[in-house]
Design a protein around this motif. Structure first.
Motif, PDB file in Angstrom:
ATOM      1  N   LYS A   1      32.985  37.037  43.611  1.00 35.42           N
ATOM      2  CA  LYS A   1      33.848  36.431  42.605  1.00 35.42           C
ATOM      3  C   LYS A   1      33.327  35.071  42.144  1.00 35.42           C
ATOM      4  CE  LYS A   1      36.996  39.567  42.151  1.00 35.42           C
ATOM      5  NZ  LYS A   1      37.216  40.233  40.846  1.00 35.42           N
ATOM      6  N   LEU A   2      32.636  34.363  43.031  1.00 30.78           N
ATOM      7  CA  LEU A   2      32.119  33.044  42.691  1.00 30.78           C
ATOM      8  C   LEU A   2      30.783  33.101  41.965  1.00 30.78           C
ATOM      9  CD1 LEU A   2      32.933  31.153  46.012  1.00 30.78           C
ATOM     10  CD2 LEU A   2      34.114  30.919  43.817  1.00 30.78           C
ATOM     11  N   THR A   3      30.140  34.266  41.979  1.00 34.22           N
ATOM     12  CA  THR A   3      28.844  34.425  41.309  1.00 34.22           C
ATOM     13  C   THR A   3      29.068  34.817  39.851  1.00 34.22           C
ATOM     14  OG1 THR A   3      27.847  35.177  43.390  1.00 34.22           O
ATOM     15  CG2 THR A   3      26.629  35.620  41.351  1.00 34.22           C
ATOM     16  N   PRO A   4      28.533  34.065  38.878  1.00 38.01           N
ATOM     17  CA  PRO A   4      28.763  34.397  37.468  1.00 38.01           C
ATOM     18  C   PRO A   4      28.074  35.698  37.063  1.00 38.01           C
ATOM     19  CG  PRO A   4      27.169  32.615  37.679  1.00 38.01           C
ATOM     20  CD  PRO A   4      27.701  32.871  39.050  1.00 38.01           C
ATOM     21  N   GLU A   5      28.509  36.243  35.938  1.00 40.27           N
ATOM     22  CA  GLU A   5      27.864  37.431  35.381  1.00 40.27           C
ATOM     23  C   GLU A   5      26.437  37.089  34.946  1.00 40.27           C
ATOM     24  OE1 GLU A   5      29.262  40.219  35.502  1.00 40.27           O
ATOM     25  OE2 GLU A   5      31.438  39.957  35.452  1.00 40.27           O
ATOM     26  N   LYS A   6      25.659  38.100  34.610  1.00 39.82           N
ATOM     27  CA  LYS A   6      24.273  37.880  34.201  1.00 39.82           C
ATOM     28  C   LYS A   6      24.171  36.983  32.971  1.00 39.82           C
ATOM     29  CE  LYS A   6      22.419  42.164  36.165  1.00 39.82           C
ATOM     30  NZ  LYS A   6      21.736  43.453  35.887  1.00 39.82           N
ATOM     31  N   ASP A   7      25.200  37.033  32.107  1.00 43.85           N
ATOM     32  CA  ASP A   7      25.178  36.188  30.910  1.00 43.85           C
ATOM     33  C   ASP A   7      25.730  34.786  31.168  1.00 43.85           C
ATOM     34  OD1 ASP A   7      27.822  36.745  31.280  1.00 43.85           O
ATOM     35  OD2 ASP A   7      28.173  37.674  29.324  1.00 43.85           O
ATOM     36  N   GLY A   8      26.027  34.495  32.435  1.00 43.70           N
ATOM     37  CA  GLY A   8      26.536  33.173  32.801  1.00 43.70           C
ATOM     38  C   GLY A   8      28.036  33.043  32.744  1.00 43.70           C
ATOM     39  N   LYS A   9      28.721  34.076  32.289  1.00 42.46           N
ATOM     40  CA  LYS A   9      30.181  34.026  32.178  1.00 42.46           C
ATOM     41  C   LYS A   9      30.821  34.094  33.565  1.00 42.46           C
ATOM     42  CE  LYS A   9      34.059  36.342  29.916  1.00 42.46           C
ATOM     43  NZ  LYS A   9      34.472  37.504  29.067  1.00 42.46           N
ATOM     44  N   LYS A  10      31.838  33.255  33.781  1.00 43.42           N
ATOM     45  CA  LYS A  10      32.531  33.252  35.063  1.00 43.42           C
ATOM     46  C   LYS A  10      33.384  34.509  35.226  1.00 43.42           C
ATOM     47  CE  LYS A  10      32.956  28.208  35.393  1.00 43.42           C
ATOM     48  NZ  LYS A  10      33.912  27.076  35.475  1.00 43.42           N
ATOM     49  N   LYS A  11      33.475  34.983  36.452  1.00 46.35           N
ATOM     50  CA  LYS A  11      34.310  36.150  36.743  1.00 46.35           C
ATOM     51  C   LYS A  11      35.748  35.710  36.965  1.00 46.35           C
ATOM     52  CE  LYS A  11      30.513  38.678  38.961  1.00 46.35           C
ATOM     53  NZ  LYS A  11      29.984  39.218  40.214  1.00 46.35           N
ATOM     54  N   MET A  12      36.650  36.671  36.769  1.00 46.02           N
ATOM     55  CA  MET A  12      38.060  36.408  37.032  1.00 46.02           C
ATOM     56  C   MET A  12      38.236  36.072  38.508  1.00 46.02           C
ATOM     57  SD  MET A  12      40.008  36.655  34.349  1.00 46.02           S
ATOM     58  CE  MET A  12      41.620  36.996  35.034  1.00 46.02           C
ATOM     59  N   PHE A  13      38.999  35.031  38.760  1.00 46.58           N
ATOM     60  CA  PHE A  13      39.164  34.557  40.140  1.00 46.58           C
ATOM     61  C   PHE A  13      40.638  34.278  40.380  1.00 46.58           C
ATOM     62  CE2 PHE A  13      39.090  31.496  43.582  1.00 46.58           C
ATOM     63  CZ  PHE A  13      38.134  32.043  44.429  1.00 46.58           C
ATOM     64  N   LYS A  14      41.234  34.998  41.343  1.00 47.56           N
ATOM     65  CA  LYS A  14      42.663  34.855  41.610  1.00 47.56           C
ATOM     66  C   LYS A  14      42.914  34.311  43.010  1.00 47.56           C
ATOM     67  CE  LYS A  14      43.969  38.552  38.410  1.00 47.56           C
ATOM     68  NZ  LYS A  14      44.740  39.804  38.231  1.00 47.56           N
ATOM     69  N   GLU A  15      44.125  33.841  43.197  1.00 50.23           N
ATOM     70  CA  GLU A  15      44.502  33.228  44.472  1.00 50.23           C
ATOM     71  C   GLU A  15      44.349  34.188  45.644  1.00 50.23           C
ATOM     72  OE1 GLU A  15      45.216  29.989  46.518  1.00 50.23           O
ATOM     73  OE2 GLU A  15      45.483  29.917  44.339  1.00 50.23           O
ATOM     74  N   ALA A  16      44.564  35.506  45.396  1.00 49.30           N
ATOM     75  CA  ALA A  16      44.470  36.492  46.480  1.00 49.30           C
ATOM     76  C   ALA A  16      43.094  36.506  47.125  1.00 49.30           C
ATOM     77  CB  ALA A  16      44.815  37.885  45.944  1.00 49.30           C
ATOM     78  N   SER A  17      42.057  36.135  46.361  1.00 45.25           N
ATOM     79  CA  SER A  17      40.702  36.108  46.912  1.00 45.25           C
ATOM     80  C   SER A  17      40.588  35.139  48.073  1.00 45.25           C
ATOM     81  CB  SER A  17      39.692  35.724  45.820  1.00 45.25           C
ATOM     82  OG  SER A  17      39.685  36.667  44.774  1.00 45.25           O
ATOM     83  N   ILE A  18      41.349  34.038  48.002  1.00 46.81           N
ATOM     84  CA  ILE A  18      41.319  33.037  49.062  1.00 46.81           C
ATOM     85  C   ILE A  18      42.413  33.292  50.100  1.00 46.81           C
ATOM     86  CG2 ILE A  18      41.749  30.594  49.543  1.00 46.81           C
ATOM     87  CD1 ILE A  18      40.178  29.839  47.222  1.00 46.81           C
ATOM     88  N   THR A  19      43.567  33.770  49.637  1.00 47.45           N
ATOM     89  CA  THR A  19      44.703  33.967  50.546  1.00 47.45           C
ATOM     90  C   THR A  19      44.350  34.891  51.697  1.00 47.45           C
ATOM     91  OG1 THR A  19      46.278  33.607  48.752  1.00 47.45           O
ATOM     92  CG2 THR A  19      47.088  34.734  50.713  1.00 47.45           C
ATOM     93  N   LYS A  20      43.746  36.036  51.391  1.00 47.78           N
ATOM     94  CA  LYS A  20      43.429  37.004  52.446  1.00 47.78           C
ATOM     95  C   LYS A  20      42.389  36.456  53.418  1.00 47.78           C
ATOM     96  CE  LYS A  20      44.611  41.125  49.761  1.00 47.78           C
ATOM     97  NZ  LYS A  20      45.760  41.478  50.624  1.00 47.78           N
ATOM     98  N   LEU A  21      41.426  35.706  52.889  1.00 50.39           N
ATOM     99  CA  LEU A  21      40.418  35.114  53.767  1.00 50.39           C
ATOM    100  C   LEU A  21      41.044  34.053  54.667  1.00 50.39           C
ATOM    101  CD1 LEU A  21      37.577  34.761  54.779  1.00 50.39           C
ATOM    102  CD2 LEU A  21      37.063  33.385  52.757  1.00 50.39           C
TER     103      LEU A  21
END
Length: 353
Positions: A258-278
Motif C-alpha cells: 500500500k505504501l509503494t506507489p504505482e508504476k506511474d508514481g500515483k499513490k495507492k489507496m490507503f485506509k486506516e484498516a491497513s494499520i489497525t490490523k497490524l
C-alpha cells in the motif's frame, strides 16, 4: 476558521507587493512560470541494519508455564438441505447434478452466523493453533486468558439474545418457506423451537498438557508418555512460531504494498484498516510469543518503532514519513522471507473496510 473579506483583501495586496518587488510594477511577464521552492523534507532518523540474535526457542516446560491448551467449539444448524433430483425436471444426467434448498431466509439467522464467525476469528487471532492435537484446539497465553474469557462471555450473551430474536419469527419464517418452496417444503426439515434454542452454542475450556503422574504407571510406560508429551509440545511450538511469522509477513507485505506507489508514481489507496490490523497483532505479540521467538521479536519491535505516533492520515499526507515507513517495512519483509518454512493457513483477514 474562514478569513473575512477584508483579511483576504489584505493578504492579496501583500502578495502583489511581493510579486512587484521581484518583477517590477507590471508584475511577472504573461505566461511566466513562477518559481516554486520545494518544501524541505523532514529529517528522519537513520535506520540501522537489522541484526538478528541467535534463536533461543522455549522448551516444553517453559511453554507449559506460559500457555494452556484451549478448546473452543461452536455449534449451529445448517440452513440448507439436499433436494431429491427425482423431483427436478432437467435433461441433464441427474447423477451429475446436486441440488439443495434453503430452509429459511432470515436476517435473524444471518446475525447469528455472523456472530459465531466473529467469535471464531477472535479466538484464532488471540490464540495459537494446536491442530496436532485436534481441530478447534489452541494454545492460549495465560496473559491473555482473562481477556479472552471475558470477550467470549460477552459473545455468548449476545448469542442468547440473537437466538431469542430468531425464535420470535420462526413460525412466520416456516410459513414463508412453505409458500416459496411449495412441493419441496418438508416440515421434518425444521427443528422444534426447543431444539433450535439449544442448537447454537459457544463452548470453551482450558486444560493443562502434562505427562501423567509417575505413580500411576510403570517406569517404562511413564517414560514413553513423557516423550510423547515432549514431542507434542515441540510440534505445537513449530506450528505456533510459523503462524506468528506468517501472520506478520502477510500484514507487512500488505502495508508495504500500500505504501509503494504505482508504476506511474500515483499513490495507492490507503485506509486506516491497513494499520489497525497490524497494530492489533503488534499489541498482542509479546503475550502470544510463548515460543520465545527472539528473532521475530526484533522485527516486531522495529515495526512498532516505525508506526509510533503514525496513523493513516500521516502516511497519506507526509511524503517523508511515508517513504521512511515504506523502506523500513520493506527491510522487515526481506528479513521475514527466509524465516518462514511451511506456511500455515492464514488466520488474519486483510480486507480493508
Amino acid at each position: 476558521m474562514a478569513l473575512s473579506k477584508s483579511a483576504r483583501s489584505s493578504a492579496a495586496k501583500r502578495a502583489w507587493i511581493t510579486i512587484r518587488a521581484k518583477f517590477g510594477p507590471s508584475g511577472p511577464p504573461r505566461h511566466a512560470k513562477l518559481e516554486v521552492k520545494p518544501r524541505p523534507k523532514k529529517d528522519m532518523p537513520k535506520q540501522e541494519p537489522i541484526k538478528m540474535p541467535k534463536p533461543r526457542p522455549a522448551t516444553a516446560g517453559e511453554m507449559s508455564k506460559r500457555a494452556l491448551v484451549f478448546i473452543f467449539t461452536c455449534s449451529c444448524i445448517g440452513n440448507r438441505r439436499k433436494v431429491d433430483t427425482s423431483e427436478i425436471k432437467i435433461d441433464a444426467d441427474k447423477a451429475w447434478i446436486g441440488v439443495s434448498k434453503k430452509l429459511i431466509d432470515a436476517p435473524e439467522l444471518q446475525a447469528i452466523t455472523s456472530l459465531i464467525s466473529d467469535a471464531r476469528n477472535y479466538v484464532a487471532n488471540m490464540a495459537l493453533p494446536a491442530t496436532t492435537i485436534k481441530k478447534g484446539v489452541y494454545l492460549m497465553s495465560k496473559d491473555l486468558l482473562e481477556e479472552v474469557d471475558a470477550k467470549l462471555v460477552d459473545y455468548d450473551k449476545q448469542l442468547v439474545v440473537l437466538v431469542e430474536n430468531l425464535l420470535v419469527v420462526y413460525s412466520a419464517l416456516m410459513n414463508e418457506a412453505k409458500e416459496r418452496l411449495k412441493g419441496l417444503f418438508n416440515r421434518e426439515d425444521y427443528p422444534t423451537p426447543e431444539y433450535l434454542k439449544s442448537a447454537f452454542r459457544l463452548k470453551w475450556q482450558c486444560i493443562k498438557l502434562n505427562p501423567p503422574d509417575r505413580d500411576q504407571m510403570k517406569q517404562k510406560m511413564w517414560e514413553r508418555e513423557c516423550a510423547k508429551t515432549e514431542r507434542m509440545w515441540m510440534e505445537m511450538r513449530e506450528a505456533a512460531q510459523q503462524t506468528l511469522r506468517t501472520n506478520l509477513a502477510d500484514l507487512v507485505k500488505h502495508l508495504a504494498d500500500k505504501l509503494t506507489p504505482e508504476k506511474d508514481g500515483k499513490k495507492k489507496m490507503f485506509k486506516e484498516a491497513s494499520i489497525t490490523k497490524l497494530n492489533e497483532f503488534l499489541g498482542t505479540f509479546d503475550a502470544r510469543n510463548i515460543t520465545n521467538d527472539v528473532q521475530l521479536k526484533v522485527l516486531v519491535d522495529k515495526a512498532k518503532s516505525l508506526l509510533k505516533d503514525t496513523d493513516a492520515g500521516v502516511l497519506r499526507t507526509d511524503e517523508a514519513t511515508r517513504e521512511y515507513v515504506a523502506y523500513g517495512f520493506e527491510t522487515i519483509k526481506q528479513a521475514l522471507a527466509p524465516m518462514i518454512v511451511n506456511k500455515p493457513s492464514r488466520t488474519i483477514i486483510l480486507e480493508e473496510e
